[in-house]
Write a protein that holds these residues in place. Structure first.
Motif, short mmCIF file in Angstrom:
data_model
loop_
_atom_site.label_atom_id
_atom_site.label_comp_id
_atom_site.label_asym_id
_atom_site.label_seq_id
_atom_site.Cartn_x
_atom_site.Cartn_y
_atom_site.Cartn_z
N ILE A 1 0.85 -1.19 0.00
CA ILE A 1 0.00 0.00 0.00
C ILE A 1 0.88 1.24 0.00
O ILE A 1 1.67 1.45 0.94
N TRP A 2 0.77 2.01 -1.06
CA TRP A 2 1.56 3.24 -1.20
C TRP A 2 0.63 4.43 -1.02
O TRP A 2 -0.36 4.57 -1.74
N LYS A 3 0.98 5.29 -0.07
CA LYS A 3 0.17 6.48 0.19
C LYS A 3 1.03 7.72 0.05
O LYS A 3 2.18 7.76 0.50
N SER A 4 0.47 8.73 -0.58
CA SER A 4 1.10 10.05 -0.62
C SER A 4 0.01 11.08 -0.48
O SER A 4 -1.18 10.76 -0.41
N ALA A 5 0.39 12.34 -0.44
CA ALA A 5 -0.60 13.41 -0.31
C ALA A 5 -1.55 13.43 -1.50
O ALA A 5 -2.71 13.84 -1.38
N GLN A 6 -1.06 12.97 -2.66
CA GLN A 6 -1.86 13.06 -3.89
C GLN A 6 -2.56 11.75 -4.25
O GLN A 6 -3.55 11.77 -4.99
N SER A 7 -2.09 10.60 -3.76
CA SER A 7 -2.61 9.35 -4.30
C SER A 7 -2.44 8.20 -3.32
O SER A 7 -1.73 8.31 -2.32
N ILE A 8 -3.10 7.09 -3.65
CA ILE A 8 -2.94 5.83 -2.93
C ILE A 8 -2.96 4.71 -3.96
O ILE A 8 -3.71 4.77 -4.93
N ASP A 9 -2.12 3.74 -3.77
CA ASP A 9 -2.06 2.61 -4.69
C ASP A 9 -1.91 1.33 -3.89
O ASP A 9 -1.26 1.32 -2.83
N GLN A 10 -2.50 0.24 -4.38
CA GLN A 10 -2.41 -1.04 -3.70
C GLN A 10 -2.19 -2.13 -4.75
O GLN A 10 -2.88 -2.17 -5.76
N TRP A 11 -1.23 -3.03 -4.50
CA TRP A 11 -0.92 -4.07 -5.46
C TRP A 11 -0.26 -5.24 -4.74
O TRP A 11 0.15 -5.13 -3.60
N MET A 12 -0.14 -6.38 -5.43
CA MET A 12 0.46 -7.56 -4.84
C MET A 12 1.98 -7.53 -4.98
O MET A 12 2.52 -7.21 -6.03
N ALA A 13 2.67 -7.88 -3.89
CA ALA A 13 4.12 -8.02 -3.89
C ALA A 13 4.46 -9.20 -2.98
O ALA A 13 3.57 -9.83 -2.41
N TYR A 14 5.75 -9.51 -2.87
CA TYR A 14 6.10 -10.65 -2.03
C TYR A 14 7.53 -10.54 -1.51
O TYR A 14 8.34 -9.79 -2.05
N GLU A 15 7.79 -11.29 -0.45
CA GLU A 15 9.12 -11.36 0.17
C GLU A 15 9.68 -12.77 0.03
O GLU A 15 8.95 -13.75 0.19
N ILE A 16 10.96 -12.86 -0.29
CA ILE A 16 11.70 -14.13 -0.24
C ILE A 16 13.09 -13.79 0.27
O ILE A 16 13.89 -13.21 -0.45
N HIS A 17 13.36 -14.10 1.53
CA HIS A 17 14.70 -13.79 2.04
C HIS A 17 15.02 -14.58 3.29
O HIS A 17 14.13 -14.95 4.06
N MET A 18 16.29 -14.83 3.47
CA MET A 18 16.81 -15.31 4.75
C MET A 18 17.40 -14.09 5.43
O MET A 18 17.95 -13.21 4.79
N GLY A 19 17.30 -14.03 6.72
CA GLY A 19 17.84 -12.89 7.45
C GLY A 19 16.74 -12.06 8.09
O GLY A 19 15.70 -11.82 7.50
N VAL A 20 17.00 -11.65 9.31
CA VAL A 20 16.10 -10.78 10.07
C VAL A 20 16.77 -9.41 10.19
O VAL A 20 17.89 -9.31 10.70
N THR A 21 16.10 -8.39 9.70
CA THR A 21 16.66 -7.03 9.68
C THR A 21 15.98 -6.18 10.73
O THR A 21 14.75 -6.15 10.81
N LEU B 1 8.09 -4.16 -5.91
CA LEU B 1 7.94 -2.79 -5.40
C LEU B 1 7.61 -1.82 -6.52
O LEU B 1 6.75 -0.94 -6.37
N PHE B 2 8.26 -1.96 -7.67
CA PHE B 2 8.10 -0.98 -8.74
C PHE B 2 7.00 -1.33 -9.73
O PHE B 2 6.88 -0.68 -10.78
N GLU B 3 6.19 -2.34 -9.41
CA GLU B 3 5.01 -2.58 -10.23
C GLU B 3 3.97 -1.48 -10.03
O GLU B 3 2.99 -1.39 -10.78
N SER B 4 4.16 -0.65 -9.04
CA SER B 4 3.31 0.52 -8.81
C SER B 4 3.91 1.74 -9.50
O SER B 4 5.05 2.13 -9.21
N ALA B 5 3.13 2.33 -10.40
CA ALA B 5 3.58 3.56 -11.06
C ALA B 5 3.76 4.69 -10.04
O ALA B 5 4.62 5.56 -10.21
N HIS B 6 2.97 4.66 -8.95
CA HIS B 6 3.09 5.68 -7.91
C HIS B 6 4.45 5.58 -7.23
O HIS B 6 5.09 6.61 -6.95
#
Length: 495
Positions: free
Chosen positions: A376-396, A440-445
């Motif tokens: 979910i991407w929010k800014s003062a001008q817009s909001i966008d929602q799309w599917m993404a996913y995580e695949i990683h080892m490691g806790v940050t 992440l960049f599948e959102s034009a926003h």
């Protein structure tokens, strides 16, 4: 259930492309079709809704077929991590890192997994589209090959052979491959296709005569032109499709030796005013307006490679000069202050300092984070929602609180498996973004927010969404099949 396998005369002959196009073509002809690849070796992977990990190519094929990707579309996934080892992913679940010689000792047990998964599909689709790997007639490997002839012979389906004219020697490729296929499997052949022709097709008009002289009973389905604008993402992170694209402000992606999920760069190709460039040297990095560190299957090793090449200093100098830096997955981990993998669970073992652009530290543990989310991407001008996913080892983790470092969450995500839970994801600081999200960049926003941060005024995001673009692409690939190939043998088998 009918089954059709797409075999190739070599790696990168166009098998993945053909399965995707055939899936889209069968789907629009009212046939329930599913993709399948028994064993895949790729660091471009995808997370299913259930949290299983499969080859990215099979996920693309599933979407072209109008199906939701599931682990049974790719029961065995090998993710190379260097030093002759790969992480074994079995039915979507990450297992141990395994050397090639040890892997081959388990072929018959792994075949049982493949066989059981083939049985899973028998009453779940009308047509199963199988994809081969490399060549089906590597004589030193045929006895332990799980992905080419053995599955289609088991199903008593049919196979197509794809030859790559771009490599040269296409007559020898196809005739030689057909000659070496064992007779019981040879009898299941539906025909062959010449792929990736560039130039005037009339120059190849007499090909059928030459093929017929050597293979009189093996149908020639035709030749496909190479369509530059009809290339979906490849499963190979180092293939030619992951090269420079576009014109305008330079966005440099670091081509790690263990690069994974290179498809994160592809949505940028829809936009105008920017150029996507993959770089391996300091010289290639010059004049970049944005630098992106993508995913890595061996984060510590690739971080050391940055230092050996001098790219680490070039990235830090660029940031000091006002250039925007982004890290995704392994690249995100590298942007932190510390990375520790004492047991080598993610590849190379060790404890090292990161690039220090974000106030985070990463500890690598044996468990692997694999999940699909709604970003979910929010800014003062817009909001966008799309599917993404995580695949990683490691806790940050943040080394200190966000407030003391003047950093904020990059975006919000909704975890879709189990409890529907919202949480913050990623970090944005002083011209630095870090995120674990593939897609992440599948959102034009999100793309536009990044170029605005980098003061790239000429960037224009595409009017069409990435998802809509992909569906149009699959339909156009199916059109290309209908226009250039004789599909009668396929239709006859399916009737």
């Amino acid at each position: 259930m009918k089954a059709i396998s797409v075999l190739g005369t070599s790696s990168n002959a166009g098998k993945s492309w053909m399965v995707t196009a055939l899936g889209a073509w069968l789907r629009r002809n009212g046939i329930k079709v599913a993709p399948f690849k028994a064993q895949n070796m790729s660091n471009n992977s995808y997370v299913t809704l259930e949290g299983g990990e499969i080859g990215r190519a099979q996920a693309v094929q599933a979407i072209a077929c109008g199906m939701r990707p599931i682990a049974e579309m790719n029961p065995i996934l090998l993710k190379p991590s260097g030093n002759g080892t790969s992480q074994l992913v079995l039915l979507g679940e990450a297992r141990q890192h395994i050397a090639a010689v040890d892997y081959y000792r388990h072929i018959e047990a792994l075949w049982e997994t493949v066989r059981d998964t083939l049985e899973f599909w028998r009453d779940r689709c009308d047509v199963l589209l199988l994809e081969g790997a490399g060549s089906p007639v590597e004589l030193n490997l045929m006895q332990r090959d799980l992905v080419n002839l053995r599955p289609i012979v088991y199903l008593q389906g049919r196979w197509l052979l794809v030859g790559d004219i771009e490599k040269g020697g296409v007559f020898a490729q196809i005739i030689g491959t057909h000659h070496l296929i064992p007779q019981p499997a040879k009898e299941l052949g539906l025909g062959f296709i010449v792929n990736k022709f560039r130039g005037d097709l009339r120059l190849f008009s007499d090909a059928k005569k030459h093929f017929r002289e050597h293979m009189p009973h093996f149908p020639y389905l035709g030749v496909l032109p190479y369509a530059t604008d009809l290339q979906p993402e490849s499963e190979d992170s180092l293939c030619s499709e992951a090269e420079s694209k576009g014109k305008g402000a330079k966005i440099a992606w670091i081509r790690f030796p263990h690069l994974s999920n290179s498809q994160d760069s592809q949505p940028w190709q829809l936009d105008s005013g920017i150029e996507t460039v993959w770089v391996k040297t300091v010289v290639e990095l010059e004049n970049a307006r944005i630098i992106i560190l993508p995913g890595s299957k061996n984060t510590l090793s690739d971080l050391q490679w940055l230092r050996t090449t001098g790219l680490d200093r070039a990235i830090l100098n660029a940031h000091q000069q006002g250039i925007t830096i982004v890290g995704i997955c392994g690249g995100y981990q590298m942007l932190g202050k510390y990375l520790g993998d004492r047991e080598g669970v993610a590849g190379t073992s060790g404890e090292v300092a990161g690039l220090g652009l974000l106030p985070i530290s990463t500890e690598f543990l044996a468990s692997k984070q694999v999940r699909q989310v709604q970003a979910i991407w929010k800014s003062a001008q817009s909001i966008d929602q799309w599917m993404a996913y995580e695949i990683h080892m490691g806790v940050t983790k943040l080394i200190d609180g966000m407030e003391s470092h003047q950093v904020q969450p990059l975006l919000r995500v909704l975890q879709t498996d189990g409890d529907r839970e919202y949480y913050d994801e990623g970090i944005k600081g002083d011209r630095v973004w870090g995120s674990y999200l593939h897609g992440l960049f599948e959102s034009a926003h999100a793309r536009q927010a990044l170029t605005q941060l980098a003061n790239i005024s000429q960037h224009q995001p595409a009017a069409i969404s990435w998802q809509e673009h992909q569906q149009n692409l699959y339909n156009s690939m199916a059109d290309l099949l209908e226009e250039h190939l004789d599909l009668l043998s396929i239709r006859s088998y399916l009737d």
